[in-house]
Design a protein around this motif. Sequence first.
Motif, PDB file in Angstrom:
ATOM      1  N   MET A   1      -0.177   8.910   6.611  1.00  0.00           N
ATOM      2  CA  MET A   1      -1.288   8.114   7.162  1.00  0.00           C
ATOM      3  C   MET A   1      -2.123   8.979   8.091  1.00  0.00           C
ATOM      4  O   MET A   1      -1.604   9.665   8.963  1.00  0.00           O
ATOM      5  CB  MET A   1      -0.751   6.891   7.913  1.00  0.00           C
ATOM      6  CG  MET A   1      -1.846   6.028   8.523  1.00  0.00           C
ATOM      7  SD  MET A   1      -1.202   4.548   9.336  1.00  0.00           S
ATOM      8  CE  MET A   1      -0.675   3.579   7.919  1.00  0.00           C
ATOM      9  N   THR A   2      -3.425   8.952   7.897  1.00  0.00           N
ATOM     10  CA  THR A   2      -4.347   9.709   8.727  1.00  0.00           C
ATOM     11  C   THR A   2      -4.704   8.910   9.974  1.00  0.00           C
ATOM     12  O   THR A   2      -4.999   7.720   9.894  1.00  0.00           O
ATOM     13  CB  THR A   2      -5.633  10.036   7.948  1.00  0.00           C
ATOM     14  OG1 THR A   2      -5.289  10.783   6.783  1.00  0.00           O
ATOM     15  CG2 THR A   2      -6.604  10.831   8.795  1.00  0.00           C
ATOM     16  N   THR A   3      -4.670   9.572  11.125  1.00  0.00           N
ATOM     17  CA  THR A   3      -5.058   8.952  12.391  1.00  0.00           C
ATOM     18  C   THR A   3      -6.187   9.760  13.006  1.00  0.00           C
ATOM     19  O   THR A   3      -6.078  10.981  13.145  1.00  0.00           O
ATOM     20  CB  THR A   3      -3.872   8.882  13.362  1.00  0.00           C
ATOM     21  OG1 THR A   3      -2.813   8.126  12.769  1.00  0.00           O
ATOM     22  CG2 THR A   3      -4.279   8.227  14.676  1.00  0.00           C
ATOM     23  N   ILE A   9      -6.175   5.158   9.626  1.00  0.00           N
ATOM     24  CA  ILE A   9      -6.941   4.829   8.422  1.00  0.00           C
ATOM     25  C   ILE A   9      -6.027   4.067   7.469  1.00  0.00           C
ATOM     26  O   ILE A   9      -4.945   4.545   7.134  1.00  0.00           O
ATOM     27  CB  ILE A   9      -7.461   6.100   7.725  1.00  0.00           C
ATOM     28  CG1 ILE A   9      -8.309   6.945   8.683  1.00  0.00           C
ATOM     29  CG2 ILE A   9      -8.253   5.719   6.466  1.00  0.00           C
ATOM     30  CD1 ILE A   9      -9.611   6.328   9.071  1.00  0.00           C
ATOM     31  N   PRO A  10      -6.400   2.870   7.031  1.00  0.00           N
ATOM     32  CA  PRO A  10      -5.544   2.119   6.104  1.00  0.00           C
ATOM     33  C   PRO A  10      -5.174   2.964   4.882  1.00  0.00           C
ATOM     34  O   PRO A  10      -6.020   3.682   4.330  1.00  0.00           O
ATOM     35  CB  PRO A  10      -6.419   0.919   5.713  1.00  0.00           C
ATOM     36  CG  PRO A  10      -7.277   0.702   6.920  1.00  0.00           C
ATOM     37  CD  PRO A  10      -7.587   2.081   7.427  1.00  0.00           C
ATOM     38  N   ASP A  11      -3.908   2.857   4.479  1.00  0.00           N
ATOM     39  CA  ASP A  11      -3.384   3.744   3.434  1.00  0.00           C
ATOM     40  C   ASP A  11      -2.728   2.966   2.304  1.00  0.00           C
ATOM     41  O   ASP A  11      -1.880   3.504   1.593  1.00  0.00           O
ATOM     42  CB  ASP A  11      -2.382   4.732   4.054  1.00  0.00           C
ATOM     43  CG  ASP A  11      -2.053   5.873   3.120  1.00  0.00           C
ATOM     44  OD1 ASP A  11      -2.958   6.357   2.423  1.00  0.00           O
ATOM     45  OD2 ASP A  11      -0.871   6.268   3.066  1.00  0.00           O
ATOM     46  N   SER A  12      -3.095   1.710   2.136  1.00  0.00           N
ATOM     47  CA  SER A  12      -2.555   0.933   1.024  1.00  0.00           C
ATOM     48  C   SER A  12      -3.169   1.422  -0.285  1.00  0.00           C
ATOM     49  O   SER A  12      -4.137   2.192  -0.301  1.00  0.00           O
ATOM     50  CB  SER A  12      -2.901  -0.549   1.213  1.00  0.00           C
ATOM     51  OG  SER A  12      -4.305  -0.733   1.138  1.00  0.00           O
ATOM     52  N   ILE A  13      -2.623   0.958  -1.391  1.00  0.00           N
ATOM     53  CA  ILE A  13      -3.192   1.297  -2.690  1.00  0.00           C
ATOM     54  C   ILE A  13      -4.641   0.849  -2.753  1.00  0.00           C
ATOM     55  O   ILE A  13      -5.527   1.590  -3.223  1.00  0.00           O
ATOM     56  CB  ILE A  13      -2.369   0.651  -3.821  1.00  0.00           C
ATOM     57  CG1 ILE A  13      -0.988   1.304  -3.906  1.00  0.00           C
ATOM     58  CG2 ILE A  13      -3.106   0.781  -5.157  1.00  0.00           C
ATOM     59  CD1 ILE A  13      -0.048   0.639  -4.890  1.00  0.00           C
TER      60      ILE A  13
END
Length: 212
Positions: A1-3, A9-13
């Motif tokens: 996950m990028t911060t 930053i949302p990291d869902s599909i």
Amino acid sequence: MTTIAGIHIPDSIMAREATDLVRDTETELLYHHSRRVFLFGALAGERKQLKYDPELLYIGAMFHDMGLVAPYSSEHERFEVDGANAARDFLRRHGIGEDDIEQVWTSIALHTTPGIPQHMKPVVALVTAGVEMDVLGLAYDEFTEEERHAVTHAHPRGAHFKENIIDAFTQGIIHKPHTTFGNVKADVLELKDPHYHRENFCTMILGSSWKE
């Protein structure tokens, strides 16, 4: 996950698919602008202690300018509505509920309508807050220098961003000038299109079919 600047930053599909779609569809200018809109919107939400769904905010931010580019730009709708419709269709494909879809649709449709979004649900308010910070510099001093640097380091504005974003708006709407009536994009065409004629609300009233 990028911060970035403390914002995840949302990291869902779904979020990753949105990122890929926007990156493949929009220019680099609009892609980086959209990511900054999410980050500044999220930072404003944290500062104001608003409860919001980061994924919905992300989709709203990423799609908010999709109506400026093919294949999402229609011939007759405002570009904001085109972007909102694209986000709605994307969210429906991912099985998102209609209440959440309505929030995202509204956040995009109203992001160039000053004075209203800040009184609505957080996702709606924060998409506009992010846009206003990145494009207009509104509330600039309410973000720390460290926050501004972190966001623009990750997603640079680039040289001549101010002129370039106006040009991007122009290219996205010049083929349908009638859609700028009553909204801020009329200012864009007035600046950039020598053939543009601004419609006037009072003239429309006085020239209507009513006798009096």
